[in-house]
Design a protein around this motif. Structure first.
Motif, short mmCIF file in Angstrom:
data_model
loop_
_atom_site.label_atom_id
_atom_site.label_comp_id
_atom_site.label_asym_id
_atom_site.label_seq_id
_atom_site.Cartn_x
_atom_site.Cartn_y
_atom_site.Cartn_z
N GLN A 186 1.50 4.03 -2.96
CA GLN A 186 0.91 5.33 -2.53
C GLN A 186 -0.60 5.30 -2.73
O GLN A 186 -1.18 6.17 -3.40
CB GLN A 186 1.58 6.47 -3.29
N VAL A 187 -1.23 4.29 -2.14
CA VAL A 187 -2.66 4.06 -2.39
C VAL A 187 -3.54 5.13 -1.76
O VAL A 187 -4.42 5.69 -2.40
CB VAL A 187 -3.08 2.66 -1.86
N ALA A 188 -3.31 5.43 -0.49
CA ALA A 188 -4.29 6.20 0.29
C ALA A 188 -4.40 7.64 -0.21
O ALA A 188 -3.41 8.26 -0.58
CB ALA A 188 -3.91 6.19 1.77
N GLN A 189 -5.61 8.14 -0.21
CA GLN A 189 -5.82 9.59 -0.35
C GLN A 189 -6.29 10.09 1.01
O GLN A 189 -5.46 10.40 1.86
CB GLN A 189 -6.78 9.89 -1.50
N CYS A 190 -7.62 10.14 1.24
CA CYS A 190 -8.04 10.54 2.59
C CYS A 190 -7.65 9.47 3.60
O CYS A 190 -7.37 9.76 4.75
CB CYS A 190 -9.53 10.87 2.65
N GLY A 191 -7.63 8.21 3.15
CA GLY A 191 -7.13 7.12 3.98
C GLY A 191 -8.14 6.47 4.90
O GLY A 191 -7.84 5.45 5.54
N TRP A 201 0.84 -1.22 0.00
CA TRP A 201 0.00 0.00 0.00
C TRP A 201 0.87 1.26 0.00
O TRP A 201 0.57 2.23 -0.68
CB TRP A 201 -0.90 -0.02 1.24
N VAL A 202 1.96 1.22 0.78
CA VAL A 202 2.87 2.37 0.82
C VAL A 202 3.61 2.50 -0.51
O VAL A 202 3.72 3.58 -1.08
CB VAL A 202 3.86 2.25 2.00
#
Lengths: 747, 154
Positions: free
Chosen positions: B93-98, B89-90
């Protein structure tokens, strides 16, 4: 009146808000620098309001709120580039609510004008007006403005801090400052002596910072222009990122609320006998238009609040969706609120031209952030602390202070990460209700969380809108476009609600995405009409562009077909002489998708284009007929925001913006019955999921002369691109959203 | 009588009634806030945890009905020691708001435990209960595939 004269006259009308006193007063006031809100302890230095250095390390303040758009990372990168620190070595925090953190771009963007054809003069006017944001404390995250706002200011903040640290080192080492250099958080002397910034903090705090030195050339950038690992990524992948809903304080209680489901109706009384006897319940508190339960657990509070029998007043709004839209449609026949484009003559059909007419409709929409609305408040009699994810900390502070009967200085707003914003978290209701609860329970921290149903039924909705377009084609070209758009004014309503400012005048936001598109059409008029309704409406990702992009671009597609032209070439031909970066996006998306204008049986393609927030975006969407329904198979996006500071983040915003728009285009709809919102939860208001999201390619161009936004421009063209693709597949024109009512979409 | 449950290898006691969903015991009683509340009706997947290794919507599971050990996002890995799925996931760079990502990651970890090398159709099938309003799905798919490859190397 000359164009410049018009701009000068309109300068006092900023985003339909009258700024009393105007620019003269503004320029006097804004020359005084806003006070630095950081109060560092002994031995620490707050060099500019954006750089805090102490013995422990370097902290960069990013007062633009992180709601997923990556602003903390890129804002910090702007500072780090000039400060000469590595991204891995800094901590990024949001910082307090303060005048120094005003948004200089959001007000400048509200100026009348098409934007894409702005002259240098207009840009300088916009920038001069932008500082008015400081006067009215527009500490706002929105309008896709963060990079435009921070691009120069934050690099200057980094440079000023660097030079101050060098002065401190020069004094300490007895070496002329000109012989010192900086790298990786250290000042380095000619003999190789290295002084870490952290060791210079105390001395730097005593030095008056110099005025901003020249900024480095883009060719020398180490950080900007390169994709950075996001500063929030590890925390968000490990469950350790703290959102508003995750705030935990000693002896904190948990609360749930119900607000009158009939929008705008009052709370007239309640029977809480059953609720008070339920497990975990500590207190029932009446709220403005609602009631809350405070308990030892959020779920127990939710159960109890649902058990209260409440007498609700009726909604003052029209009872159902049909009545609401009848009122909006009627506004099309009222005098226009604005005529922001009026080229040539649309009254006479050019001789020999073919007339095309169409009517469109777009529904009300909820934001539906993944994290439901919430806020935590702690009132101690003479002070109030509030924790919440929000896009408007100064407005939050002032509103909470009023509710608690305190001066704004007695209120501290802690802005947390946001589990989605999309415009919803600019509103004040969550912090307001939490403050009402905290005041009812002095000394006890209370966290108030909306249920999903409360969140969905008490939003500030994207306004529903209708449009009527007349146009004409001749010899394969559009020779006339005459569009009328009617909707509630989100700007007028929100400015009163958020800033207490009188709202009047032409509403640019209501017609953005239609009046300011870069097409050379000789007879071209766009008029906006405000529908007089009081349904709560607000800013939804891309705001007016989100319906006007659909209306305007779908109509161009209809004109292209009436003219017997390829829809992409048709647009391109009218665009080339008007705005080259926009044309470049269309050309690029044509290459990426290998656009031929032809599709095999069972496949449809649509192209669309919207210029919004300074960024032209072209998209091609491909749909295919499957046994389970029509699937959005692939998409191509080309955008041009001038300088792209972080491509990975820009790409994520473009794809995310498109998916947000496609979700709304397919399934998004808020409807009303008896003055109440009918949708309660995700099954009634769903978005795209992993299986019906298209495989997408993005191209980020950098030819645009001025910097544009990234967070919103991906949304507007997605809806017409999908509608145009469905037309290509089925031969049926999509003129009303959401599309699920007229097309068999894969769910 | 207090109820005992094992979360991330540690025994916890709660005095909350047995009908309180596991989600709200984790968040409000045990202070494990990595597991998120999204909808309350198992329609979004934000609250996904593992019970006995199976992905479960914790907003719909009364704490009294928890039948086995619970693993939450905090138990899968930590910032200092990321699990393979979290590392992927890191990397992507998957997350936006997370906000939904704890649930996405727990769902993906359960998928990969069951099907180490999932096809696109199997990813669609397993992951479509997890809603992401930021639209991170393309990177989620890429991260699942990377995690799958990395886990095979071990």
């Amino acid at each position: 009146m000359s164009r410049i004269g018009k701009i000068a006259r309109r300068s006092f009308l900023v985003g339909s808000v009258a700024i009393v006193g105007g620019v003269g007063f503004g320029l006097y006031k804004v020359r005084q620098p806003a006070a630095n809100p950081l109060t560092p302890p002994e031995g620490a230095a707050a060099i500019t309001p954006f750089v805090l250095i102490d013995a422990q390390g370097i902290t960069l303040i990013s007062p633009r709120a992180e709601m997923g758009q990556g602003v903390h990372t890129t804002w910090a990168a702007l500072i780090a580039e000039e400060l000469d620190v590595d991204m891995a070595d800094v901590r990024v925090i949001h910082g307090p609510a303060a005048k120094a953190y005003y948004n200089s771009a959001v007000v400048g963007d509200a100026l009348p004008g098409r934007d894409y054809d702005k002259s240098e003069f207009q840009h300088s006017v916009a920038e001069a007006l932008g500082v008015l944001g400081k006067l009215i404390s527009f500490q706002i995250t929105g309008g896709s403005t963060s990079m435009k706002d921070g691009f120069t200011r934050m690099r200057e903040a980094g440079a000023v801090a660097r030079e101050t640290l060098k002065l401190a080192a020069a004094e300490q080492l007895g070496v002329p400052v000109g012989q010192l250099r900086t790298a990786q958080g250290k000042v380095i002397a000619p003999d190789g002596t290295e002084l870490p910034y952290t060791a210079l903090a105390g001395a730097a705090a005593e030095i008056t910072p110099p005025s901003a030195p020249a900024l480095r050339d883009a060719r020398d950038w180490r950080i900007l222009g390169k994709s950075q690992p996001r500063v929030d990524m590890v925390a968000k992948s490990t469950g350790t990122a703290q959102f508003g809903i995750d705030v935990r304080l000693p002896d904190m209680r948990f609360a749930a609320l119900r607000i009158n489901p009939a929008l705008g109706g009052t709370m007239q009384g309640y029977d809480d006998t059953a609720a008070r006897a339920m497990p975990g319940v500590e207190k029932v508190v009446p709220l403005t238009n609602g009631v809350a339960v405070v308990a030892c657990n959020t779920w127990l509070a939710q159960q109890a609040v649902d058990a209260i029998k409440v007498q609700w007043g009726a909604s003052p709004n029209p009872p159902d969706t049909d009545a609401v839209f009848a009122r909006i449609a009627a506004a099309l026949d009222d005098a226009p609120n604005s005529t922001m484009r009026d080229d040539g003559d649309v009254a006479t059909l050019p001789t020999g031209a073919t007339l095309v007419e169409a009517a469109y409709r777009a529904p009300y929409l909820a934001h539906a952030t993944m994290e439901p609305m919430n806020a935590t408040a702690h009132f101690t009699g003479d002070a109030l602390e509030v924790w919440c994810g929000n896009q408007t900390p100064v407005f939050q502070r002032n509103t909470c202070a009023k509710i608690a009967g305190l001066e704004p200085e007695a209120v501290t707003i802690h802005t947390t990460l946001m589990g989605g914003g999309f415009g919803r978290r600019g509103e004040l209701d969550f912090a307001s209700y939490a403050t009402e609860l905290a005041v009812a329970m002095p000394g006890v921290p209370v966290q108030l969380t909306w249920s999903r149903a409360e969140d969905m039924t008490h939003d500030f909705y994207r306004p529903g809108a209708v449009a009527r377009f007349r146009g004409a084609v001749q010899n394969g070209k559009a020779v006339m476009v005459d569009g009328q758009i009617a909707a509630q004014s989100a700007v007028h309503q929100a400015m009163g609600r958020l800033a207490g400012l009188p709202a009047a005048g032409p509403d640019k936001v209501l017609v953005e995405g239609a009046f300011n598109q870069p097409y050379a059409i000789p007879n071209y008029r766009i008029r906006g009409h405000i529908a007089p309704l009081d349904i709560p409406v607000g800013f939804w990702r891309s705001v007016g562009n989100s319906f006007n992009g659909f209306f305007h671009d779908t109509f161009l597609d209809e004109l292209a077909h009436a003219a017997g032209r390829d829809p992409l070439d048709f647009r391109l031909q009218m665009m080339r002489g008007e705005h080259a970066p926009s044309a470049g996006c269309l050309e690029t998306v044509a290459q990426m998708s290998n656009w031929t204008g032809k599709t095999p049986e069972g496949v449809g393609r649509g192209v669309a284009f919207t210029y919004s927030f300074g960024t032209p975006v072209a998209q091609v969407v491909e749909v295919e007929q499957t046994e389970d329904g029509i699937r959005i198979a692939r998409a191509w996006i080309a955008c041009d925001m001038g300088i792209a500071l972080d491509r990975s983040i820009v790409e994520a915003q473009m794809v995310g913006g498109m998916i947000y728009g496609l979700s709304a285009a397919c399934f998004g709809e808020i409807t009303f019955a008896e003055g109440r919102v009918e949708q309660q939860n995700f099954p009634d208001y769903d978005g795209l999921r992993i299986h019906n999201t298209p495989v997408t390619e993005v191209s980020v161009l950098e030819t645009n002369a001025h910097m544009g936004g990234a967070g919103e421009p991906g949304t507007p063209p997605s809806m017409p691109a999908l509608g145009n693709a469905l037309f290509d597949l089925t031969g049926r024109r999509a003129r009303s959203l959401p599309l699920m009512h007229d097309f068999d979409l894969l769910v | 009588m207090p109820l005992t449950l094992t979360v991330n290898g540690t025994d916890h006691q709660t005095d909350l009634p047995e009908n309180v969903p596991l989600l709200w015991v984790l968040r409000d009683d045990l202070g494990l806030t990595g597991t998120k509340f999204g909808c309350g009706i198992a329609a979004c997947g934000a609250c996904t945890v593992h019970v006995g290794g199976v992905a479960v919507r914790s907003c719909q599971l009364p704490v009294g009905d928890v039948w086995d050990e619970v693993t939450t996002i905090e138990g899968l890995g930590t910032p200092a020691a990321l699990s393979a799925v979290q590392a992927a996931w890191v990397e992507h760079q998957v997350a936006q708001c997370g906000y939904c990502q704890s649930g996405q990651i727990m769902q993906a970890a359960a998928l990969l435990a069951e099907i180490p090398d999932p096809s696109d159709a199997e990813i669609d099938e397993a992951m479509q209960g997890n809603l992401c309003r930021c639209g991170t799905y393309p990177r989620i798919r890429a991260a699942v595939k990377t995690a799958s490859a990395k886990m095979k190397e071990v």
